[in-house]
Write a protein that holds these residues in place. Structure first.
Motif, PDB file in Angstrom:
ATOM      1  N   TYR A 114      27.457 -11.899   4.041  1.00 11.26           N
ATOM      2  CA  TYR A 114      27.511 -11.574   2.634  1.00 11.26           C
ATOM      3  C   TYR A 114      26.278 -10.393   2.455  1.00 11.26           C
ATOM      4  CZ  TYR A 114      27.875 -10.886  -2.314  1.00 11.26           C
ATOM      5  OH  TYR A 114      27.731 -10.329  -3.704  1.00 11.26           O
ATOM      6  N   TYR A 121      31.504  -8.801  -5.419  1.00 11.08           N
ATOM      7  CA  TYR A 121      31.245 -10.321  -5.033  1.00 11.08           C
ATOM      8  C   TYR A 121      32.701 -11.128  -4.991  1.00 11.08           C
ATOM      9  CZ  TYR A 121      30.235 -15.401  -5.575  1.00 11.08           C
ATOM     10  OH  TYR A 121      30.293 -16.531  -5.702  1.00 11.08           O
ATOM     11  N   ASP A 122      33.332 -10.853  -5.916  1.00 12.01           N
ATOM     12  CA  ASP A 122      34.797 -11.490  -6.250  1.00 12.01           C
ATOM     13  C   ASP A 122      35.677 -10.997  -4.777  1.00 12.01           C
ATOM     14  OD1 ASP A 122      34.167 -12.641  -8.445  1.00 12.01           O
ATOM     15  OD2 ASP A 122      35.132 -11.157  -9.715  1.00 12.01           O
ATOM     16  N   ARG A 123      35.620  -9.825  -4.314  1.00 13.01           N
ATOM     17  CA  ARG A 123      36.386  -9.455  -3.068  1.00 13.01           C
ATOM     18  C   ARG A 123      35.956 -10.098  -1.903  1.00 13.01           C
ATOM     19  NH1 ARG A 123      36.081  -3.226  -1.814  1.00 13.01           N
ATOM     20  NH2 ARG A 123      37.109  -3.073  -3.732  1.00 13.01           N
ATOM     21  N   LEU A 125      34.411 -13.116  -1.710  1.00 13.48           N
ATOM     22  CA  LEU A 125      34.592 -14.430  -1.951  1.00 13.48           C
ATOM     23  C   LEU A 125      36.108 -14.798  -1.527  1.00 13.48           C
ATOM     24  CD1 LEU A 125      33.831 -17.616  -2.794  1.00 13.48           C
ATOM     25  CD2 LEU A 125      34.317 -16.772  -5.065  1.00 13.48           C
ATOM     26  N   ALA A 126      36.974 -13.916  -2.430  1.00 14.84           N
ATOM     27  CA  ALA A 126      38.748 -13.948  -2.158  1.00 14.84           C
ATOM     28  C   ALA A 126      39.172 -14.098  -0.579  1.00 14.84           C
ATOM     29  CB  ALA A 126      39.299 -12.896  -2.806  1.00 14.84           C
ATOM     30  N   ARG A 129      38.107 -17.306   0.864  1.00 11.65           N
ATOM     31  CA  ARG A 129      38.928 -18.443   0.465  1.00 11.65           C
ATOM     32  C   ARG A 129      40.260 -18.241   1.234  1.00 11.65           C
ATOM     33  NH1 ARG A 129      37.686 -18.517  -6.120  1.00 11.65           N
ATOM     34  NH2 ARG A 129      36.002 -20.058  -5.822  1.00 11.65           N
ATOM     35  N   HIS A 151      22.289 -14.630  -5.643  1.00 15.11           N
ATOM     36  CA  HIS A 151      23.654 -14.376  -5.139  1.00 15.11           C
ATOM     37  C   HIS A 151      23.937 -15.346  -4.032  1.00 15.11           C
ATOM     38  CE1 HIS A 151      23.879 -10.099  -6.425  1.00 15.11           C
ATOM     39  NE2 HIS A 151      22.664 -10.024  -6.189  1.00 15.11           N
ATOM     40  N   ARG A 154      25.121 -18.476  -6.257  1.00 12.35           N
ATOM     41  CA  ARG A 154      26.332 -18.239  -6.684  1.00 12.35           C
ATOM     42  C   ARG A 154      27.278 -18.550  -5.533  1.00 12.35           C
ATOM     43  NH1 ARG A 154      28.821 -12.871  -9.160  1.00 12.35           N
ATOM     44  NH2 ARG A 154      30.799 -13.666  -9.852  1.00 12.35           N
ATOM     45  N   ASP A 158      30.622 -21.484  -5.093  1.00 14.59           N
ATOM     46  CA  ASP A 158      31.780 -21.005  -5.041  1.00 14.59           C
ATOM     47  C   ASP A 158      32.371 -21.244  -3.707  1.00 14.59           C
ATOM     48  OD1 ASP A 158      31.617 -20.193  -7.842  1.00 14.59           O
ATOM     49  OD2 ASP A 158      31.269 -18.156  -7.337  1.00 14.59           O
TER      50      ASP A 158
END
Length: 284
Positions: A114, A121-123, A125-126, A129, A151, A154, A158
């Motif tokens: 990362y 960030y959300d992209r 993390l998605a 997952r 970062h 976080r 998550d």
């Protein structure tokens, strides 16, 4: 023969411009991309044909490989070869992930990094997952720069609990003990990265059961020792495979020092040496 190969072809282009990377936003010409695709195909053909050997393959391109269709296709195809125990690649995970449906999740694995500021960030993390939902083996890490600490915290909070978060010591950065403690709280294995490892004269698996191969098929013991052992495609490297001490003063990169026999990292990462996935999540 059981052989681990770190493959690095001509590809040097990347879609990110990280300030700590010399290959940031580098563009390969069409001819360079064609040469990389042909070199990868030649290597994949060789690996597919080596049915009398047990192979483990880690792709370590200077650039980002998975944004190129030939890397996605090749990794998926190699993952189905019964004599290949592992096929893994280092990636920034900027590519789409639907291609993984064509791969064998028992063989393919990803070493993901990362890079804060390079992707939302959300992209990122998605996508992590999604990897977990697909049953893909993967690790996630960051470069241990001070501005990355929050970062990383976080991300650790998550990520799925079973995913290992690693931290690489930033090149040229000296850590105070409190700074190192903060990173170790996130990655209990960070002390292995904090300082370069003295390696001169010490036994290392590279050159015996682990080798580095470039796009022309030149075989070296590792990426960091330039002496040649022979060529992959004419078989001349095989007679040169034997235990030998490290000729360098220090080793400061995980893909190098993980193979030092004086460190316990083959036990720590048993079953996941190439993708940097420990046998059990480490505790501080």
């Amino acid at each position: 023969m059981d052989l681990t190969i770190l493959y690095r072809g001509p590809l040097a282009s990347c879609d990110y411009d990280c300030p700590y990377c010399p290959f940031a936003k580098r563009r390969d010409s069409r001819a360079q991309l064609t040469a990389d695709r042909e070199a990868l195909a030649r290597f994949a053909d060789w690996a597919t044909a080596r049915r009398d050997d047990r192979l483990s393959l880690l792709f370590t391109p200077w650039g980002e490989g998975l944004v190129r269709s030939w890397y996605r296709r090749t990794l998926a195809e190699l993952s189905h070869q019964p004599h290949i125990d592992r096929v893994a690649i280092q990636t920034n995970l900027s590519c789409r992930t639907d291609w993984l449906a064509d791969a064998d999740p028992d063989t393919l694995a990803l070493w993901c990094t990362y890079h804060p500021g390079q992707t939302p960030y959300d992209r990122f993390l998605a996508k992590c997952r999604d990897l977990a939902a697909r049953g893909i083996r993967f690790s996630v890490g960051v470069v241990g720069l001070p501005e990355h600490l929050e970062h990383a915290r976080r991300l650790r909070a998550d990520l799925p609990a079973h995913v290992y978060l690693w931290v690489n010591a930033a090149e040229g950065h000296t850590y105070t003990d409190p700074e190192a403690d903060a990173w170790t709280a996130l990655d209990p294995l960070f002390p292995y990265s904090r300082h370069p490892h003295r390696s001169a004269g010490l036994p290392c698996r590279t050159g015996a059961s682990v080798v580095s191969v470039d796009g022309d098929g030149t075989v070296r013991r590792c990426h960091f020792v330039r002496a040649e052992l022979g060529n992959l495609y004419d078989g001349s490297y095989r007679d040169a495979l034997r235990p030998r001490p490290c000729p360098l003063a220090v080793c400061d990169c995980h893909i190098g020092y993980v193979h030092l026999e004086t460190l316990p990292l083959y036990d720590v990462f048993a079953g996941g040496v190439l993708e940097r996935v420990p046998a059990a999540l480490p505790t501080a």
